[in-house]
Design an enzyme around this catalytic site. Structure first.
Site, short mmCIF file in Angstrom:
data_model
loop_
_atom_site.label_atom_id
_atom_site.label_comp_id
_atom_site.label_asym_id
_atom_site.label_seq_id
_atom_site.Cartn_x
_atom_site.Cartn_y
_atom_site.Cartn_z
N SER A 115 50.55 58.77 29.13
CA SER A 115 49.34 59.55 28.89
C SER A 115 48.16 58.80 29.47
O SER A 115 47.94 57.64 29.13
CB SER A 115 49.18 59.76 27.38
N LYS A 136 50.78 62.44 32.26
CA LYS A 136 49.98 63.41 31.48
C LYS A 136 48.52 63.01 31.59
O LYS A 136 48.15 61.88 31.27
CB LYS A 136 50.46 63.38 30.03
N LYS A 189 44.74 63.49 30.32
CA LYS A 189 43.87 64.02 29.28
C LYS A 189 42.77 64.82 29.97
O LYS A 189 42.21 64.34 30.98
CB LYS A 189 43.27 62.87 28.47
N ASP A 243 46.66 67.50 28.73
CA ASP A 243 46.47 67.61 27.27
C ASP A 243 44.98 67.71 26.97
O ASP A 243 44.21 66.81 27.29
CB ASP A 243 47.06 66.36 26.59
N GLU A 268 48.81 71.18 27.11
CA GLU A 268 49.01 70.85 25.70
C GLU A 268 47.75 71.15 24.90
O GLU A 268 46.66 70.69 25.24
CB GLU A 268 49.38 69.36 25.62
N ASP A 270 50.68 70.87 20.09
CA ASP A 270 50.76 69.55 19.46
C ASP A 270 50.14 69.70 18.07
O ASP A 270 50.84 69.96 17.08
CB ASP A 270 50.02 68.53 20.35
N LYS A 293 55.78 65.15 17.08
CA LYS A 293 55.28 63.84 16.63
C LYS A 293 55.66 63.70 15.16
O LYS A 293 55.16 64.46 14.32
CB LYS A 293 53.76 63.78 16.74
N GLY A 341 53.24 60.83 21.25
CA GLY A 341 52.95 59.45 20.89
C GLY A 341 51.61 59.34 20.21
O GLY A 341 50.71 60.14 20.46
C1 NPQ Z 1 48.11 63.34 21.92
N1 NPQ Z 1 48.41 60.87 22.17
O1 NPQ Z 1 49.16 63.63 22.40
C2 NPQ Z 1 47.74 61.91 21.55
C3 NPQ Z 1 46.58 61.77 20.74
C4 NPQ Z 1 45.95 60.47 20.54
C5 NPQ Z 1 49.46 59.40 23.72
O2 NPQ Z 1 48.03 61.11 24.34
C6 NPQ Z 1 44.24 56.08 18.86
C7 NPQ Z 1 45.21 56.49 17.99
C8 NPQ Z 1 43.97 56.86 19.94
C9 NPQ Z 1 45.90 57.66 18.18
C10 NPQ Z 1 44.33 58.85 21.23
C11 NPQ Z 1 48.56 60.54 23.46
C12 NPQ Z 1 44.63 58.06 20.14
C13 NPQ Z 1 45.61 58.47 19.26
C14 NPQ Z 1 45.01 60.04 21.40
C15 NPQ Z 1 46.26 59.67 19.47
O3 NPQ Z 1 47.33 64.23 21.66
MG MG Z 2 48.46 65.92 22.36
#
Ligand code: NPQ
Ligand code: MG
Length: 368
Positions: free
Chosen positions: A135, A161, A163, A189, A214, A239, A263, A291
């Site tokens: 990500s 992925k 953001k 995402d 996402e 998600d 998750k 994650g």
């Molecule tokens: C998601 N995760 O899928 C998230 C959300 C996310 C790997 O993109 C600190 C702790 C920062 C948890 C940033 C990924 C974070 C976090 C994003 C979770 O939406």
């Molecule tokens: Mg997500």
């Protein structure tokens, strides 16, 4: 099994670099590690909340509070405790799925270690390694993004992925496609940053052959995602909106998603996560493992989950080094774009005591 108590470790781990999403920028990972002590031995759980309620309603101090005041006491005095008994025993407490998931994970780990069985075996894993994606946060500029993506592809990640948020969507996707080609598995995402009124903008992603988009809309707006699915060609993946197997079944039937991000923290644990896998598989809907910047503990369990047969897309199961210079367990290292599924009893990994001590800011003992 009988619960003797839970030691809550408040942990703060520095990230290798800032991680920016549509809801904010993180530079450290502040979470809870649970040492669950039972009469058959101990187990380890991880609570994946963030310090602020920005990804979802839960947050770390709130999770510690509900664990200490309600969840751990709800398991106290039971003589028939095992992993599967945790979520039912906590049913009177509404919500707080990440806190519940952490407790279930720790109890399950204790049970499986005592029995000599692995998470992978227990959950129904069918692979001994899993393909990994990464990500990539929102950046200040396109050149910076292309450097980051290039670095991850060089490391061997099999899926990227990005953001996204309004103002950082079509251009970064176009730039990555132009630089790295159509062969790269690519998805985006939004973490709820758009509205249905943005459908035309989101449809501009259609030509780029993305695996999925996402969670474009807000958590509660499952119906809006069903409407959006009729206006864009990119498959929609949920998600934040999916917090149970029942939600997943409803979202699939409504046509709100054609892919599901699983998750374990978000849905109340690894056993509910497996039920989502089962529901999705029954509908022919692919799932992948999300994650939450887990330490090696959560990462170990996620990799075991991602080895189930319905996890047909690479997950956000990145190597430890994606987020941490030093993990609290032995690091997970990418090999040929994959992570090995731990095979030892329970999680198959343990915190390195000195490492855990260094990153623990506070511990508290909650009697069972
Ligand atoms: C998601 N995760 O899928 C998230 C959300 C996310 C790997 O993109 C600190 C702790 C920062 C948890 C940033 C990924 C974070 C976090 C994003 C979770 O939406
Ligand atoms: Mg997500």
């Amino acid at each position: 099994m009988k619960l003797e108590g839970v030691e809550i470790h408040h942990v703060s781990l520095p990230l290798v670099g800032p991680f920016r999403t549509s809801f904010g920028t993180q530079t450290t990972r502040d979470l809870l590690v649970l040492r669950v002590v039972t009469d058959v031995g101990e187990g380890w759980g991880e609570c994946v909340t963030m310090p602020s309620p920005l990804y979802s309603a839960e947050y770390t101090e709130g999770a510690a509070d509900v664990l200490r005041r309600f969840l751990v006491p709800a398991l106290a005095g039971r003589s028939d405790l095992d992993g599967a008994a945790v979520l039912p025993a906590l049913a009177a407490v509404k919500g707080h799925r990440m806190a519940k998931a952490a407790l279930e994970m720790g109890v399950l780990d204790a049970e499986l270690r005592a029995a000599g069985r692995s998470f992978a075996r227990e959950l129904g894993a069918v692979h001994d390694r899993v393909p990994c994606g990464v990500s990539v946060g929102i950046m200040d500029s396109i050149p910076e993004l292309l450097d980051a993506v290039g670095g991850y592809l060089d490391e061997g990640y099999l899926r990227i992925k990005l953001k996204i948020e309004p103002g950082w969507d079509v251009e970064p996707v176009r730039a990555v496609r132009e630089r790295f080609g159509d062969g790269v598995l690519l998805q985006v995402d939004a973490n709820t940053a758009y509205t249905l009124g943005d459908a035309a903008q989101l449809a501009r992603l259609d030509p780029f052959d993305l695996l999925l988009v996402e969670q474009p809309l807000e958590e509660e707006d499952v119906l809006g995602h069903a409407d959006l699915a009729k206006l864009v060609r990119t498959p929609i993946c949920l998600d934040e909106s999916i917090t149970s197997a029942r939600d997943a079944a409803a979202a699939i039937r409504l046509g709100a998603c054609s892919v599901v991000n699983v998750k374990p923290g978000r849905v109340g644990g690894y056993l509910e996560a497996r039920r989502i896998h089962d529901v999705a598989a029954a509908h022919g809907v692919p799932v992948w493992c999300g994650g939450m910047l887990e330490t090696g503990l959560g990462r170990a369990a996620n990799v075991a989950l991602a080895a189930l047969p319905g996890f047909t897309l690479p997950g956000d199961t990145s190597a430890s080094g994606r987020y941490y210079r030093e993990d609290i367990t032995e690091p997970f290292v990418l090999a040929d774009g994959h992570l090995a599924v731990p095979q030892g009893p329970g999680l198959g990994v343990l915190p390195v005591p000195e490492r855990l001590a260094v990153v623990t800011t506070r511990t508290e003992w909650v009697p069972g």
